[in-house]
Enzyme design. Sequence first.
Site, PDB file in Angstrom:
ATOM      1  N   PRO A  72       0.805  -1.219   0.000  1.00  0.00           N
ATOM      2  CA  PRO A  72       0.000   0.000   0.000  1.00  0.00           C
ATOM      3  C   PRO A  72       0.841   1.275   0.000  1.00  0.00           C
ATOM      4  CG  PRO A  72       0.162  -0.875   2.199  1.00  0.00           C
ATOM      5  CD  PRO A  72       0.944  -1.793   1.320  1.00  0.00           C
ATOM      6  N   GLU A  73       0.281   2.316  -0.565  1.00  0.00           N
ATOM      7  CA  GLU A  73       0.859   3.655  -0.463  1.00  0.00           C
ATOM      8  C   GLU A  73       0.010   4.472   0.518  1.00  0.00           C
ATOM      9  OE1 GLU A  73       1.884   5.498  -4.151  1.00  0.00           O
ATOM     10  OE2 GLU A  73       2.464   3.622  -5.085  1.00  0.00           O
TER      11      GLU A  73
END
Length: 281
Positions: free
Chosen positions: A8-9
């Site tokens: 994830p970012e």
Amino acid sequence: MGEVTLLPEMPEVETLRRGLVRAAVGQRITGVQVTDERVLKRCSIGDFAERLTDTTVKAVNRRGKFLLFEIGCGSLPSFHLVVHLNMKGSIRRFEADVPTQKYECVRVGLSTGDVLVYTDMWTWGDWHFDDASEYTHVSDIASMGPEPLDDSWSGEVLAGRLAGRRGLIKAVLLDQKVVAGVGNIYADESLFAAGIAPKRQASGLDAGECDALAASIAETLGNAVRLGGSFGEYVDLDGNPGTYDPRVYGGKGKPCPLCGGLLVKTSIGGRGTTYCPECQH
Ligand SMILES: [Zn+2]
């Protein structure tokens, strides 16, 4: 999308944080089970379980891609549990009797009867305690750049972070010391929205370009948060995928949504980078 999505970012972490606020804040931690201790950094399984059991989750905050759990323990001062999902970490909420999940590392029981289950195929995630509220013990947080969703974020702030930086703008944007939370997808999307070529020298952007890029970073990340993160392998606390659909990232050989020319992929700082040679200068 044509390539493996590394998530994830920041928007995915923020989506997860919002779910955790609803699921866990105000709840007591009834028990902790560690099935893969490689994600525990700087503490043993015994310490980890002992410190967390019979405490209360007071808040869940975020800095860059770090989740910051404020943990209350009766009349004692609060302490912080810091979690970084790295490449493959994921937290899901289940009912208490759910069987052990694939790649499960940590399971936290809540007084609601639910459990939070952390899975991590590569075990590169990082769970550790920090007693200092300023997170001074975690150098990555102490040295982190400004948050692009904060009100104080601006082209002037970005220009200050880029001044004197050697390197190409795409690579420099991924440095968390320059700006917090921008990863590969959102760097490509922000540069496209600002019309700036990823191979420009970071220190060569003028004031107008810094204004445009700062605005596009905030808008891109803000949009992605509103849409629950990117569509892909990442899911939120309850297993729902995000619906943000990148305009250029992963779109090599597809038509540019602005000019219809073909999008090009190159490698910058070892990271795949997609852009439009017509629209980005
Ligand atoms: Zn174009």
